[in-house]
Design a protein around this motif. Sequence first.
Motif, PDB file in Angstrom:
ATOM      1  N   SER A  10       0.804  -1.046  -0.120  1.00  0.00           N
ATOM      2  CA  SER A  10      -0.158   0.038  -0.044  1.00  0.00           C
ATOM      3  C   SER A  10       0.780   1.300  -0.065  1.00  0.00           C
ATOM      4  N   ALA A  11       0.230   2.340  -0.104  1.00  0.00           N
ATOM      5  CA  ALA A  11       0.999   3.734  -0.187  1.00  0.00           C
ATOM      6  C   ALA A  11       0.149   4.816   0.561  1.00  0.00           C
ATOM      7  N   GLU A  12       0.756   5.504   1.244  1.00  0.00           N
ATOM      8  CA  GLU A  12       0.008   6.595   1.739  1.00  0.00           C
ATOM      9  C   GLU A  12      -0.052   7.958   1.144  1.00  0.00           C
ATOM     10  N   ALA A  13      -1.249   8.719   0.880  1.00  0.00           N
ATOM     11  CA  ALA A  13      -1.330   9.696   0.375  1.00  0.00           C
ATOM     12  C   ALA A  13      -0.713  10.860   1.142  1.00  0.00           C
ATOM     13  N   LEU A  14       0.127  11.578   0.920  1.00  0.00           N
ATOM     14  CA  LEU A  14       0.875  12.699   1.654  1.00  0.00           C
ATOM     15  C   LEU A  14       0.567  14.155   1.019  1.00  0.00           C
ATOM     16  N   LEU A  15       0.148  14.996   1.639  1.00  0.00           N
ATOM     17  CA  LEU A  15      -0.232  16.392   1.151  1.00  0.00           C
ATOM     18  C   LEU A  15       0.859  17.227   1.250  1.00  0.00           C
ATOM     19  N   ARG A  16       1.395  18.008   0.313  1.00  0.00           N
ATOM     20  CA  ARG A  16       2.570  18.889   0.391  1.00  0.00           C
ATOM     21  C   ARG A  16       2.392  20.343  -0.297  1.00  0.00           C
ATOM     22  N   TRP A  17       2.255  21.540   0.283  1.00  0.00           N
ATOM     23  CA  TRP A  17       2.146  22.780  -0.377  1.00  0.00           C
ATOM     24  C   TRP A  17       3.222  23.456  -0.593  1.00  0.00           C
ATOM     25  N   ARG A  18       3.702  23.700  -1.909  1.00  0.00           N
ATOM     26  CA  ARG A  18       4.888  24.486  -2.229  1.00  0.00           C
ATOM     27  C   ARG A  18       4.497  25.681  -2.696  1.00  0.00           C
ATOM     28  N   HIS A  19       4.679  26.733  -1.603  1.00  0.00           N
ATOM     29  CA  HIS A  19       4.063  28.100  -1.769  1.00  0.00           C
ATOM     30  C   HIS A  19       4.981  29.010  -2.635  1.00  0.00           C
ATOM     31  N   PRO A  20       4.755  29.973  -3.448  1.00  0.00           N
ATOM     32  CA  PRO A  20       5.555  30.455  -4.377  1.00  0.00           C
ATOM     33  C   PRO A  20       6.651  31.285  -3.635  1.00  0.00           C
ATOM     34  N   GLU A  21       6.083  32.062  -2.425  1.00  0.00           N
ATOM     35  CA  GLU A  21       6.685  32.888  -1.608  1.00  0.00           C
ATOM     36  C   GLU A  21       7.019  32.272  -0.084  1.00  0.00           C
ATOM     37  N   LEU A  22       6.304  31.320   0.396  1.00  0.00           N
ATOM     38  CA  LEU A  22       6.692  30.897   1.696  1.00  0.00           C
ATOM     39  C   LEU A  22       7.417  29.565   1.649  1.00  0.00           C
ATOM     40  N   GLY A  23       7.557  29.041   0.399  1.00  0.00           N
ATOM     41  CA  GLY A  23       8.158  27.760   0.267  1.00  0.00           C
ATOM     42  C   GLY A  23       7.491  26.700   0.598  1.00  0.00           C
ATOM     43  N   LEU A  24       8.033  25.569   1.296  1.00  0.00           N
ATOM     44  CA  LEU A  24       7.172  24.396   1.507  1.00  0.00           C
ATOM     45  C   LEU A  24       6.503  24.365   2.805  1.00  0.00           C
ATOM     46  N   VAL A  25       5.075  24.571   2.900  1.00  0.00           N
ATOM     47  CA  VAL A  25       4.551  24.623   3.968  1.00  0.00           C
ATOM     48  C   VAL A  25       3.844  23.215   4.495  1.00  0.00           C
ATOM     49  N   PRO A  26       4.185  22.728   5.599  1.00  0.00           N
ATOM     50  CA  PRO A  26       3.693  21.400   6.005  1.00  0.00           C
ATOM     51  C   PRO A  26       2.264  21.295   6.302  1.00  0.00           C
ATOM     52  N   PRO A  27       1.722  20.209   6.332  1.00  0.00           N
ATOM     53  CA  PRO A  27       0.461  19.850   6.730  1.00  0.00           C
ATOM     54  C   PRO A  27      -0.097  20.280   8.095  1.00  0.00           C
ATOM     55  N   ALA A  28       1.053  20.427   9.014  1.00  0.00           N
ATOM     56  CA  ALA A  28       0.842  20.725  10.226  1.00  0.00           C
ATOM     57  C   ALA A  28       0.252  22.239  10.487  1.00  0.00           C
ATOM     58  N   GLU A  29       0.748  23.078   9.407  1.00  0.00           N
ATOM     59  CA  GLU A  29       0.255  24.505   9.556  1.00  0.00           C
ATOM     60  C   GLU A  29      -0.754  24.876   8.718  1.00  0.00           C
ATOM     61  N   PHE A  30      -1.298  24.167   7.598  1.00  0.00           N
ATOM     62  CA  PHE A  30      -2.208  24.441   6.662  1.00  0.00           C
ATOM     63  C   PHE A  30      -3.349  23.923   6.942  1.00  0.00           C
ATOM     64  N   VAL A  31      -3.123  22.672   7.406  1.00  0.00           N
ATOM     65  CA  VAL A  31      -4.588  21.769   7.617  1.00  0.00           C
ATOM     66  C   VAL A  31      -5.318  22.641   8.569  1.00  0.00           C
ATOM     67  N   GLY A  32      -4.868  22.858   9.791  1.00  0.00           N
ATOM     68  CA  GLY A  32      -5.422  23.547  10.829  1.00  0.00           C
ATOM     69  C   GLY A  32      -5.986  24.999  10.397  1.00  0.00           C
ATOM     70  N   VAL A  33      -5.352  25.595   9.521  1.00  0.00           N
ATOM     71  CA  VAL A  33      -5.938  26.709   8.818  1.00  0.00           C
ATOM     72  C   VAL A  33      -7.284  26.573   8.017  1.00  0.00           C
ATOM     73  N   ALA A  34      -7.126  25.461   7.143  1.00  0.00           N
ATOM     74  CA  ALA A  34      -8.134  24.772   6.065  1.00  0.00           C
ATOM     75  C   ALA A  34      -9.603  24.555   7.357  1.00  0.00           C
ATOM     76  N   GLU A  35      -9.278  23.945   8.409  1.00  0.00           N
ATOM     77  CA  GLU A  35     -10.258  23.532   9.367  1.00  0.00           C
ATOM     78  C   GLU A  35     -10.853  24.797   9.880  1.00  0.00           C
ATOM     79  N   LYS A  36     -10.234  25.779  10.231  1.00  0.00           N
ATOM     80  CA  LYS A  36     -11.029  26.969  10.542  1.00  0.00           C
ATOM     81  C   LYS A  36     -11.379  27.818  10.004  1.00  0.00           C
ATOM     82  N   CYS A  37     -11.007  27.917   8.546  1.00  0.00           N
ATOM     83  CA  CYS A  37     -11.768  28.782   7.541  1.00  0.00           C
ATOM     84  C   CYS A  37     -12.875  28.005   6.733  1.00  0.00           C
ATOM     85  N   GLY A  38     -13.041  26.617   7.026  1.00  0.00           N
ATOM     86  CA  GLY A  38     -14.108  26.246   6.315  1.00  0.00           C
ATOM     87  C   GLY A  38     -13.766  25.463   4.802  1.00  0.00           C
ATOM     88  N   LEU A  39     -12.443  25.286   4.587  1.00  0.00           N
ATOM     89  CA  LEU A  39     -12.147  24.832   3.597  1.00  0.00           C
ATOM     90  C   LEU A  39     -11.638  23.445   3.489  1.00  0.00           C
TER      91      LEU A  39
END
Length: 227
Positions: A10-39
């Motif tokens: 099996s494989a595990e799907a991992l989410l990564r966000w490469r932001h043009p200005e912030l660089g690599l933003v880890p899920p520990a940062e953006f998932v919580g934000v997505a939860e709070k803002c309804g996304l």
Amino acid sequence: VDATAWRVVSAEALLRWRHPELGLVPPAEFVGVAEKCGLIGELGAWVLMQACQEAQRSRPGLSISVNVSPVQLMQPGFVATVERALAHSGLPATRLEVEITESVFMDDTDAALSHLHALRALGVRIALDDFGTGYSAFQYLRRFPFDTLKIDRAFVRELMTRHDARAIVKTIIELAQTLGMSTIAEGVEEPAQLELLRDAGCGSIQGFMVARPMPRGDFLRLLANWT
């Protein structure tokens, strides 16, 4: 990877966000934000769809694991989202495993159990992630028959140095076997850790010893060259 047969299962799907200005933003940062803002619902639906499509294209029989946040799981349309991802991709439900942490039970246990049973009715497998680190994991094992227990990397990391870590890991594996659940050890980095886990009866492992997180193309090459 199957700890005994040494084949990729099996494989595990991992989410990564490469932001043009912030660089690599880890899920520990953006998932919580997505939860709070309804996304998180929209984001989670996209991840499920992509993961199911990749699993269906990568190799016959390969399963895919997808982490689901507590907020995402509790949304009324979550089960329907899973159904759409399976139907659109053509992936059999038995090849999808949803990973949750016991924090999903904190606010509304009955609703969480209802959604998990609905997923199980579809044929989707359910894994309890980070097992052994919560304060009431045994309670939830009695209330829902998980398919997989994932042994937290904190215990695996100390397998070679602490007797209590070895005892806890062995106990988790024996408990899972008694309850008819499979086990996956997270964060395996050394052959010596693998040997201890094999001897204890652990079913599968994941971690840097096998591979680091990688994009789809590299993963397909890994599968093609696996020995």
